[in-house]
Motif scaffolding. Structure first.
Motif, PDB file in Angstrom:
ATOM      1  N   PHE A 167      45.606  43.024  37.550  1.00  0.00           N
ATOM      2  CA  PHE A 167      44.270  42.600  37.104  1.00  0.00           C
ATOM      3  C   PHE A 167      43.170  43.431  37.753  1.00  0.00           C
ATOM      4  O   PHE A 167      42.028  43.402  37.319  1.00  0.00           O
ATOM      5  N   GLY A 168      43.514  44.086  38.857  1.00  0.00           N
ATOM      6  CA  GLY A 168      42.507  44.823  39.614  1.00  0.00           C
ATOM      7  C   GLY A 168      42.138  44.160  40.925  1.00  0.00           C
ATOM      8  O   GLY A 168      41.252  44.638  41.627  1.00  0.00           O
ATOM      9  N   PHE A 169      42.799  43.058  41.254  1.00  0.00           N
ATOM     10  CA  PHE A 169      42.493  42.406  42.527  1.00  0.00           C
ATOM     11  C   PHE A 169      43.000  43.236  43.702  1.00  0.00           C
ATOM     12  O   PHE A 169      44.020  43.929  43.608  1.00  0.00           O
ATOM     13  N   ASP A 170      42.291  43.134  44.793  1.00  0.00           N
ATOM     14  CA  ASP A 170      42.761  43.592  46.094  1.00  0.00           C
ATOM     15  C   ASP A 170      43.627  42.470  46.673  1.00  0.00           C
ATOM     16  O   ASP A 170      43.140  41.350  46.873  1.00  0.00           O
ATOM     17  N   ILE A 171      44.913  42.745  46.901  1.00  0.00           N
ATOM     18  CA  ILE A 171      45.839  41.689  47.319  1.00  0.00           C
ATOM     19  C   ILE A 171      45.810  41.520  48.838  1.00  0.00           C
ATOM     20  O   ILE A 171      45.941  42.498  49.578  1.00  0.00           O
TER      21      ILE A 171
END
Lengths: 210, 210
Positions: A167-171
């Motif tokens: 999704f483009g999140f920084d995990i």
């Protein structure tokens, strides 16, 4: 991957099409496959999704995503049938009915209850601490919104991290599943900031690093 | 402003000199004014600070800052004497002794307990959700670290916001003091990310806005 998304509310309605567009095969586990909102989500998935019962969706999937209201989650898990060996992503939050508090305290969490209900499954808490709008678009001017995830099974956590990262999140890895005791309050903080204290839903947490 | 900083640990040792440099008059409320670490903090305050008993420091101050370990906080509040009408900034967190959990649950918070102990004072929860290093320097490449604060008295919250803003924090108003039920878990999340899950202390939360 074959992903069962259980529930097509705000969260399910955003994540299913995004994963479908990324090439995953989506089964929506729903009560009524003919319902208007279900058909709308299938359309948004561009043909890479089908709607079926919760049990069928879960049975055919490697990854089962719980995107249900928390009070409906226990029944949803039961309807999934045997989850042993599957990765379960728990997006729920044990909010009280008035959305002002959490129904599970620091000595337990909704995620740990889900794990107890889903015997043998590898449960990961993810996609719980921010709004659906941020799942549709986690990119902010300052950087990507962070997605805080936790779970006891590293392989399952890697799968969830990959799916959220798409999704483009920084995990941000927050350790074992019991860390949901900290992530569920964080979810309520986001909800309260957005809807109670006047910031609106275009806000997101980011873990910055020097 | 006349500010009493109670406790000269990691937090007190950073915030007192910063406020002193900003022109505020600091009284350190401590058990032993001659202790080495107290003298070091006074030196760092560049002459704009004195060390005295907790009671004297609080009596002469408009703003009392609790920078004590939580288990010592109740006694510290009692030692402050009459706090009625004063702004109290609560930087403490009710961590369990092993730093793995919180000793106060969702139906209460350390901050609300502090408010009950500090009869008549206006308690603001602030400077609790991040490490002392970020108080010394909240500037990150992505933007300023956020300081989440809450309290029931808007005037006291404005004072706390101004004092935290002077450090360079982006201030996020989280409503009433009962929101400490969400901020105290956030503090434990920061602590766990920093010291338990391998990120180190050079991390900070930022609330991003589109």
């Amino acid at each position: 991957m074959k992903i069962a998304v259980i529930g097509v509310g705000n969260v399910g309605g955003v994540i299913a099409p995004r994963w479908a567009q990324a090439g995953h095969e989506i089964s929506l586990g729903v009560r009524d496959p003919q319902a208007d909102k279900v058909r709308a989500v299938i359309e948004a998935c561009g043909g890479r999704a089908q709607a079926t019962s919760v049990g069928e969706a879960a049975a055919g999937a490697e990854v089962v995503v719980l995107a249900t209201p928390f009070p409906a989650t226990r029944d949803a898990v039961a309807a999934c049938g045997d989850l042993a060996g599957k990765t379960v992503i728990d997006c729920t939050n044990p909010l009280t009915a008035d959305l002002r508090g959490l129904s599970v305290g620091f000595d337990d969490s909704g995620a740990e209850q889900v794990a107890a209900w889903a015997a043998g499954a590898s449960v990961v808490k993810a996609l719980s601490i921010t709004g659906a709008g941020n799942m549709a678009d986690p990119a902010y001017a300052d950087g990507a919104a962070s997605m805080f995830i936790c779970g006891d099974d590293d392989a399952a956590k890697a799968v969830a991290g990959e799916l959220c990262g798409a999704f483009g999140f920084d995990i941000v890895d927050c350790g074992p599943l019991s860390s949901a005791r900290l992530l569920e309050p964080l979810a309520l903080l986001w909800i309260s900031l957005a809807y109670k204290w006047g910031n609106g839903a275009d806000i997101a947490f980011r873990l910055m690093r020097r």
